[in-house]
Design an enzyme around this catalytic site. Sequence first.
Site: not given
Length: 323
Positions: A22, A128-129, A164, A171, A215, A217
């Site tokens: 762009a 991405i943080d 489980r 991240m 529940k 899991s």
Amino acid sequence: MKRIGILTSGGDAPGMNACIRAAVRTALANNLAVAGIRRGYTGLIAADAVPLDRAAIRNTIHLGGTILETSRNPDFYTKEGRLRAAAAIERMGLDGVVLIGGDGTFHGASLLAADADTAPLVGVPGSIDNDVYGTDYCIGFDTAANCAVEAIDRIRDTARSHERLFFLEVMGRTAGFLALESGIAGGAEELVIPEEEVSIARMSERIQNGFTIGKKSAIVVVAEAETPGISFQIAREVREHLDLDSRVVVLGHLQRGGPPTLRDRVLGSALGVAAVEALLEGRSGCMVGEVGGALMCTPLGETWQKKKPLNENLRRIFTILSE
């Protein structure tokens, strides 16, 4: 203004190529030549640049990573290195530079502007943080969050089948944006983020109560914070309180790659246009971002000096929905 440079610095983020594309198209529409600076500040110091024209950015909007490559350069932390970068900008004949990256990129740009009378600098938030002050969302965050949600969806199938407990680490560095939004979208039972102190005993009790009421899991989304792999330690501590079989999944750099989502392609495109237009308007030392749906310019110094807060309403929503 006749010639500008574009670089990507720090961690790569999906949507950076949409932003580069762009910016190049906007520059060419305004009769500006464009130099693509390779490998971030490393290439800037070395004046390592390639011409960017329509052919160079053709068919790149869907690509993850960055076609200009990126790096973290220790030389740029020194005044000598920054003065070399300023000299390279002049040598390349650049009348402005678009810098796509995170708070480290903008910290370096602020120091560069303070050390030398250089060409105008305009930043674009790519991380991405999502921890850059001055924008609601950074380029790459939406793609990374969707990657985390897909992982939660897949893991829940196995977690439910085996009754489980899973710890899924995302991240985010020192911020909990990725964990919070992916936790809401993935229906996680618990959240561990650096913005809040965690009580292993209370978290264990809530998990146990969930299994007690039926529940099958539970999923705990953990932000990596300053210690990637911290989920293993948390899982060990929870095991001291609960007699439950648990597993740990660390997504790591899986969240960085892959094709950008629609949102990241649109955001990257909008901010790439805005960055070049900011240079044409005579702006410098600022970052273009999107706040409340509107494009805004924030001084580069504020982008790394100010702490971007979590959305408290989203935090409240997670608390309600995880009961």
